[in-house]
Design an enzyme around this catalytic site. Sequence first.
Site, PDB file in Angstrom:
ATOM      1  N   GLY A   1       0.922  -1.128   0.061  1.00 38.41           N
ATOM      2  CA  GLY A   1       0.090   0.019   0.046  1.00 38.41           C
ATOM      3  C   GLY A   1       0.823   1.142  -0.104  1.00 38.41           C
TER       4      GLY A   1
ATOM      5  N   ILE B   1       2.143   2.823   2.379  1.00 39.33           N
ATOM      6  CA  ILE B   1       3.694   2.811   3.347  1.00 39.33           C
ATOM      7  C   ILE B   1       4.511   1.878   2.488  1.00 39.33           C
ATOM      8  CG2 ILE B   1       4.252   1.813   5.360  1.00 39.33           C
ATOM      9  CD1 ILE B   1       3.470   4.400   6.262  1.00 39.33           C
TER      10      ILE B   1
ATOM     11  N   CYS C   1       3.016   7.565  12.504  1.00 38.26           N
ATOM     12  CA  CYS C   1       3.422   8.879  11.908  1.00 38.26           C
ATOM     13  C   CYS C   1       3.331  10.070  12.985  1.00 38.26           C
ATOM     14  CB  CYS C   1       2.716   9.371  10.594  1.00 38.26           C
ATOM     15  SG  CYS C   1       0.936   9.257  10.671  1.00 38.26           S
TER      16      CYS C   1
ATOM     17  N   SER D   1      -2.919  10.353   1.287  1.00 42.94           N
ATOM     18  CA  SER D   1      -1.757   9.419   1.590  1.00 42.94           C
ATOM     19  C   SER D   1      -2.288   8.474   2.706  1.00 42.94           C
ATOM     20  CB  SER D   1      -0.598  10.193   2.244  1.00 42.94           C
ATOM     21  OG  SER D   1      -1.271  11.112   3.452  1.00 42.94           O
ATOM     22  N   ALA D   2      -3.642   8.458   2.954  1.00 41.32           N
ATOM     23  CA  ALA D   2      -4.209   7.739   4.081  1.00 41.32           C
ATOM     24  C   ALA D   2      -4.677   6.373   3.281  1.00 41.32           C
ATOM     25  CB  ALA D   2      -5.212   8.353   5.097  1.00 41.32           C
ATOM     26  N   GLY D   3      -4.046   5.423   3.433  1.00 39.18           N
ATOM     27  CA  GLY D   3      -4.710   3.981   2.843  1.00 39.18           C
ATOM     28  C   GLY D   3      -5.854   3.254   3.360  1.00 39.18           C
TER      29      GLY D   3
ATOM     30  N   THR E   1      -4.839   2.288   6.939  1.00 39.40           N
ATOM     31  CA  THR E   1      -4.660   3.338   7.888  1.00 39.40           C
ATOM     32  C   THR E   1      -6.009   3.714   8.348  1.00 39.40           C
ATOM     33  OG1 THR E   1      -2.664   4.001   6.698  1.00 39.40           O
ATOM     34  CG2 THR E   1      -4.112   5.918   8.055  1.00 39.40           C
ATOM     35  N   ARG E   2      -7.096   3.726   7.506  1.00 38.04           N
ATOM     36  CA  ARG E   2      -8.521   4.143   8.059  1.00 38.04           C
ATOM     37  C   ARG E   2      -9.288   3.296   8.930  1.00 38.04           C
ATOM     38  NH1 ARG E   2     -10.347   8.086   4.013  1.00 38.04           N
ATOM     39  NH2 ARG E   2      -8.498   8.828   2.822  1.00 38.04           N
TER      40      ARG E   2
ATOM     41  N   ASN F   1       3.639  12.035   6.401  1.00 40.17           N
ATOM     42  CA  ASN F   1       3.385  10.867   7.341  1.00 40.17           C
ATOM     43  C   ASN F   1       3.958   9.622   6.834  1.00 40.17           C
ATOM     44  OD1 ASN F   1       1.438  11.982   5.287  1.00 40.17           O
ATOM     45  ND2 ASN F   1      -0.058  10.234   5.745  1.00 40.17           N
TER      46      ASN F   1
HETATM   47  N1  LIG Z   1      -0.458   6.070   5.707  1.00 36.44           N
HETATM   48  C1  LIG Z   1      -0.061   6.525   6.634  1.00 36.44           C
HETATM   49  O1  LIG Z   1      -0.251   7.668   6.969  1.00 36.44           O
HETATM   50  C2  LIG Z   1       0.603   5.662   7.666  1.00 36.44           C
HETATM   51  C3  LIG Z   1       1.585   6.196   8.627  1.00 36.44           C
HETATM   52  C4  LIG Z   1       2.233   5.226   9.362  1.00 36.44           C
HETATM   53  C5  LIG Z   1       1.736   4.003   9.731  1.00 36.44           C
HETATM   54  N2  LIG Z   1       0.462   3.446   8.809  1.00 36.44           N
HETATM   55  C6  LIG Z   1       0.041   2.210   8.969  1.00 36.44           C
HETATM   56  O2  LIG Z   1       0.773   1.623   7.626  1.00 36.44           O
HETATM   57  C7  LIG Z   1      -0.004   0.344   7.434  1.00 36.44           C
HETATM   58  C8  LIG Z   1      -0.421   0.466   5.866  1.00 36.44           C
HETATM   59  O3  LIG Z   1      -0.989   1.785   5.651  1.00 36.44           O
HETATM   60  P1  LIG Z   1      -1.274   2.254   4.176  1.00 36.44           P
HETATM   61  O4  LIG Z   1      -1.818   3.823   4.314  1.00 36.44           O
HETATM   62  O5  LIG Z   1      -0.102   2.031   3.461  1.00 36.44           O
HETATM   63  O6  LIG Z   1      -2.660   1.415   3.866  1.00 36.44           O
HETATM   64  P2  LIG Z   1      -2.930   0.651   2.277  1.00 36.44           P
HETATM   65  O7  LIG Z   1      -2.543   1.444   1.421  1.00 36.44           O
HETATM   66  O8  LIG Z   1      -4.452   0.123   2.790  1.00 36.44           O
HETATM   67  O9  LIG Z   1      -1.664  -0.542   2.595  1.00 36.44           O
HETATM   68  C9  LIG Z   1      -2.084  -1.628   3.142  1.00 36.44           C
HETATM   69  C10 LIG Z   1      -1.544  -2.755   2.097  1.00 36.44           C
HETATM   70  O10 LIG Z   1      -1.309  -4.089   2.709  1.00 36.44           O
HETATM   71  C11 LIG Z   1      -2.048  -4.931   1.962  1.00 36.44           C
HETATM   72  N3  LIG Z   1      -2.151  -6.288   2.943  1.00 36.44           N
HETATM   73  C12 LIG Z   1      -3.149  -6.208   3.812  1.00 36.44           C
HETATM   74  N4  LIG Z   1      -3.131  -7.426   4.412  1.00 36.44           N
HETATM   75  C13 LIG Z   1      -2.375  -8.099   3.797  1.00 36.44           C
HETATM   76  C14 LIG Z   1      -1.800  -9.331   3.922  1.00 36.44           C
HETATM   77  N5  LIG Z   1      -2.052 -10.337   4.785  1.00 36.44           N
HETATM   78  N6  LIG Z   1      -0.451  -9.857   3.178  1.00 36.44           N
HETATM   79  C15 LIG Z   1      -0.200  -9.013   2.115  1.00 36.44           C
HETATM   80  N7  LIG Z   1      -0.782  -7.896   1.942  1.00 36.44           N
HETATM   81  C16 LIG Z   1      -1.785  -7.386   2.793  1.00 36.44           C
HETATM   82  C17 LIG Z   1      -2.862  -4.566   1.337  1.00 36.44           C
HETATM   83  O11 LIG Z   1      -3.569  -5.184   0.130  1.00 36.44           O
HETATM   84  P3  LIG Z   1      -4.858  -5.112  -0.443  1.00 36.44           P
HETATM   85  O12 LIG Z   1      -5.003  -4.069  -1.364  1.00 36.44           O
HETATM   86  O13 LIG Z   1      -5.064  -6.504  -1.254  1.00 36.44           O
HETATM   87  O14 LIG Z   1      -5.872  -5.060   0.696  1.00 36.44           O
HETATM   88  C18 LIG Z   1      -2.517  -2.964   1.134  1.00 36.44           C
HETATM   89  O15 LIG Z   1      -1.901  -3.071  -0.151  1.00 36.44           O
HETATM   90  C19 LIG Z   1      -1.294   0.268   8.419  1.00 36.44           C
HETATM   91  O16 LIG Z   1      -1.174  -0.494   9.375  1.00 36.44           O
HETATM   92  C20 LIG Z   1      -1.187   1.854   8.757  1.00 36.44           C
HETATM   93  O17 LIG Z   1      -1.952   1.971  10.137  1.00 36.44           O
HETATM   94  C21 LIG Z   1       0.183   4.448   7.837  1.00 36.44           C
END
Ligand SMILES: NC(=O)c1ccc[n+]([C@@H]2O[C@H](COP(=O)([O-])OP(=O)(O)OC[C@H]3O[C@@H](n4cnc5c(N)ncnc54)[C@H](OP(=O)(O)O)[C@@H]3O)[C@@H](O)[C@H]2O)c1
Lengths: 337, 283
Positions: free
Chosen positions: B11, B13, B125, B157-159, B162-163, B268
């Site tokens: 995703g 991150i 973040c 930027s919030a996937g 994250t939501r 973030n």
């Molecule tokens: N964005 C931010 O600002 C931020 C900052 C710090 C920390 N974080 C944390 O970082 C993590 C990712 O956030 P994000 O914003 O990048 O969200 P995201 O875009 O939804 O990314 C998550 C990714 O993980 C994949 N995934 C979920 N379960 C999986 C599994 N069991 N095996 C392999 N891939 C899997 C999802 O694939 P699918 O598309 O197939 O569901 C998606 O591509 C979250 O835990 C969030 O809390 C986010």
Amino acid sequence: MNLPIFYDVTLRDGSHANNHSFTSQFCSQYIEQAYKSGLKFIELGHGNGLGGSSLQIGKSKDPYILRSLEKYINSNKDIKFGMHVIPGLAKFADIKKIVNQGISIIRVASHCSEADTTETYIEYAANCGCEVWGLLMMSHMIKPDHLAKEAEKMQSYGASRIVFLDSAGSLTPSMVEKICIEILSVIKIPLGIHTHNNLNAALANSLSALSNGCSSIDVCSRGYGAGAGNLSLESIIAILEKDGVDTGISFDEVIKLANLIQSYFPQSLPQVDSLSVSTGFYGLFSGYKKKIIEVAKEYNIEEIQLVKKLGEIDIIAGQEDQIISTASELSNKEQKS
Amino acid sequence: MTKKVAILGPGNIGCDLLCKCLKEEEIEVVMFAGRNYNSKGLRLASSLGVPITDRSIDAIIKLKNKPDIIVDATSAIYHKSHYEVAKKNKILIIDMTPANYGISCCPAINLTECIKEDNINMISCGGQSSIPICYAIKASNADLDYIEVVSTISSASAGLATRRNISNYINTTENAIMNLTGIKNVKVIINISPAIPPIRMKTSIFVETQQIINYQETIANIKLMSDKTREYVKGLKNIIILKSFGEKTLSQIEIIGSGDYFEEYAGNLEIINCAALKVIKNL
Ligand SMILES: NC(=O)c1ccc[n+]([C@@H]2O[C@H](COP(=O)([O-])OP(=O)(O)OC[C@H]3O[C@@H](n4cnc5c(N)ncnc54)[C@H](OP(=O)(O)O)[C@@H]3O)[C@@H](O)[C@H]2O)c1
């Protein structure tokens, strides 16, 4: 028109007006009178809802108010008590706690375009056995068809009612009509509206919502709420009763409720003053009014200049600290020029 | 020595971290793992010549080119099981999710302690941006017992993960701030702003004015800890070092992203990924 639900948010939205200083003694008096009036739904809590008490938004004077009201809530079976829950301010443990204290309606709210932040919260609250409503805040900020898609998401997460909030008091009756038509064309659950009076349109907007299929309206006694205030309970009851609707609510008793507010809070009764109309016109969250006055003074800039700039950068609810950053930028620019 | 890294979760991150790792000579990305070949992230990785899979951690542990480190960038609910698999296979795991499971790591504060562990949690973040400053304020005002951290990130930027993780985010960040600074009462708030153009990540740290006893020393300490954090997050910018408004006093920062995956607003992604890179380089 079917008889709408009158959902009373005075004890929540009104706390914006008095800097979150309702006491449990006042609340219990209010609830007692509300019961006599025939009201069935009452919302409690900080102006921004669960977890809202903070230096950012404003601290609640009595953080344990719900604990003091617990016995009251649980003995009053004819009234359902609700709370406003914004993911980002509240966490699951907070929800569990208020459910144990007798809150039975959880209104999970997000900014209008960010409904997917409510998914896990709606599920959690539903698993606690609550009735869960989905609320779309600042709904003037996106087009009605987009709003409808976000409402549909909340329905798919398990919400049993959608409410769209005119948090800035920025909508007009014809906009409300379009929104109702769009949302009702995609959802199967009932729809409600929450209005603010910045453009003096809370009443007109609520009437428009009722004639376009909404089945709940948020009300405040004496319009006591954030900024220019909300739809006044006594006005809407008067109008509906005069039009021959049997609202199930006693006009004489809601006047006593309005009197209660007037006598306790004569200094903070809402007014549609020039700043309120401006924040409504430029689409800023109603709860920002006091912060704008305070920060503009601190940085020695004009309120209206700050209001316009904040409108331009699409500030949403919850960004009190952005008011400070923007004011600081504006005053730096002024000093340079 | 080259560090072999597998990134799990393609995703926002994961993709930003991938771009950052590819710029580092001492890091080799041995696999970028997701669960769906249609994901934008997997296509990006493949176009960059990185091995990809849609079989998640199962494919990672079968690699001949075994990683030293798995970075878990999925969602908080999956982390525990990912950790167990990694542990069984003797691979260290760095957790980017707010699962609140491994040791909370803020490199400016406790890097040496963390690199001894097999599960290192990068908090969030908001945590990475605020903890050095909370630490600085507490260090100058020993009796400080309440602090509040408000972060705003852009919707773009919030996937989805994250939501879904907002409650975990608040819990994990509050716990980490308490543990790493010793401040007893902590409140964390997060806003997701859909503004166009997207808003830069911003964090405000509030305390009660009456609790700031040593004002000048606090300012000096905030500058010191900000500089220390800037050693691994270049984009950290102090907007307001310290300012009082009646009963509340605040310090405010912005994080400017380096534009690896999203544009510079995505501070973030920048701050947590830079913090993780700092850990990887020190392992
Ligand atoms: N964005 C931010 O600002 C931020 C900052 C710090 C920390 N974080 C944390 O970082 C993590 C990712 O956030 P994000 O914003 O990048 O969200 P995201 O875009 O939804 O990314 C998550 C990714 O993980 C994949 N995934 C979920 N379960 C999986 C599994 N069991 N095996 C392999 N891939 C899997 C999802 O694939 P699918 O598309 O197939 O569901 C998606 O591509 C979250 O835990 C969030 O809390 C986010």
